[in-house]
Design an enzyme around this catalytic site. Structure first.
Site, PDB file in Angstrom:
ATOM      1  N   ILE A 103       0.627  -1.129  -0.270  1.00  0.00           N
ATOM      2  CA  ILE A 103      -0.347   0.180  -0.168  1.00  0.00           C
ATOM      3  C   ILE A 103       0.328   1.290  -0.164  1.00  0.00           C
ATOM      4  O   ILE A 103       2.345   1.461   0.476  1.00  0.00           O
ATOM      5  CB  ILE A 103      -0.971   0.104   1.088  1.00  0.00           C
ATOM      6  CG1 ILE A 103      -1.663  -1.448   1.452  1.00  0.00           C
ATOM      7  CG2 ILE A 103      -1.869   0.951   1.586  1.00  0.00           C
ATOM      8  CD1 ILE A 103      -1.785  -1.464   2.388  1.00  0.00           C
ATOM      9  N   CYS A 104       0.750   2.282  -0.896  1.00  0.00           N
ATOM     10  CA  CYS A 104       1.428   3.165  -1.030  1.00  0.00           C
ATOM     11  C   CYS A 104       0.586   4.488  -0.759  1.00  0.00           C
ATOM     12  O   CYS A 104      -1.404   4.402  -0.448  1.00  0.00           O
ATOM     13  CB  CYS A 104       2.347   3.647  -2.054  1.00  0.00           C
ATOM     14  SG  CYS A 104       1.154   3.896  -3.063  1.00  0.00           S
ATOM     15  N   ARG A 105       0.552   5.504  -0.367  1.00  0.00           N
ATOM     16  CA  ARG A 105      -0.179   7.185  -0.640  1.00  0.00           C
ATOM     17  C   ARG A 105      -0.902   6.832  -2.080  1.00  0.00           C
ATOM     18  O   ARG A 105      -2.359   6.891  -1.799  1.00  0.00           O
ATOM     19  CB  ARG A 105       0.537   8.116  -0.875  1.00  0.00           C
ATOM     20  CG  ARG A 105       0.697   8.992   0.785  1.00  0.00           C
ATOM     21  CD  ARG A 105       1.280  10.193   0.604  1.00  0.00           C
ATOM     22  NE  ARG A 105       2.433  10.092  -0.333  1.00  0.00           N
ATOM     23  CZ  ARG A 105       3.349  11.044  -0.744  1.00  0.00           C
ATOM     24  NH1 ARG A 105       3.302  12.099  -0.274  1.00  0.00           N
ATOM     25  NH2 ARG A 105       4.579  11.250  -1.313  1.00  0.00           N
TER      26      ARG A 105
END
Length: 147
Positions: A103-105
């Site tokens: 997951i990232c932004r």
């Protein structure tokens, strides 16, 4: 229908550039779909990730910058800075057969990390499409702080 097929060569002859652009876009679309079929990385929607969490209890790894992680992350996610992301790490290597979700932004930087996991032998690698932005837009629970 038969009339259209008879006029098609004439249309192509008068609109070569438009016809070439159509063929290029069609080939690109088909290539993208075929590549996604053979990819060992699965992209999940927020709803798909929710189902995976409920069904398989995956390892959630958030590779966002520390500040972004502390502002909001998926409950249960671990923070690992992209600069420190190492699929060969002892604690991470234990999870080779477990589902691992990156997951990232915004969902743009997880691809490189996911490829590294696949190369290291991980068999069930997922990314969150749209990242935390999509998760928050879907109004799903968010934890704050460093845990």
């Amino acid at each position: 229908m038969n009339d259209i097929l008879h006029k098609l060569p004439e249309f192509i002859g008068h609109h070569v550039a438009l016809s070439a652009l159509f063929v290029i876009l069609l080939v690109a679309l088909i290539a993208t779909q075929v590549a996604s079929l053979f990819s060992k990385i699965t992209e999940l929607s927020p709803a798909g990730l929710t189902g995976l969490i409920n069904r398989d209890n995956p390892l959630l790894i958030d590779i966002s910058p520390r500040e972004s992680f502390e502002k909001g992350h998926i409950p249960g996610a671990r923070h690992v800075a992209m600069s420190q992301f190492d699929p060969e790490n002892k604690s991470l290597a234990k999870a080779k057969d477990l589902p691992v979700v990156l997951i990232c932004r915004s969902g743009q930087t997880t691809g490189k990390a996911a490829q590294r996991l696949v190369k290291a032998g991980f068999t069930r690698v997922y990314t969150l499409a749209g990242g935390m932005a999509a998760w928050q837009q879907a109004q799903l629970p968010v934890a704050k702080g460093n845990r």
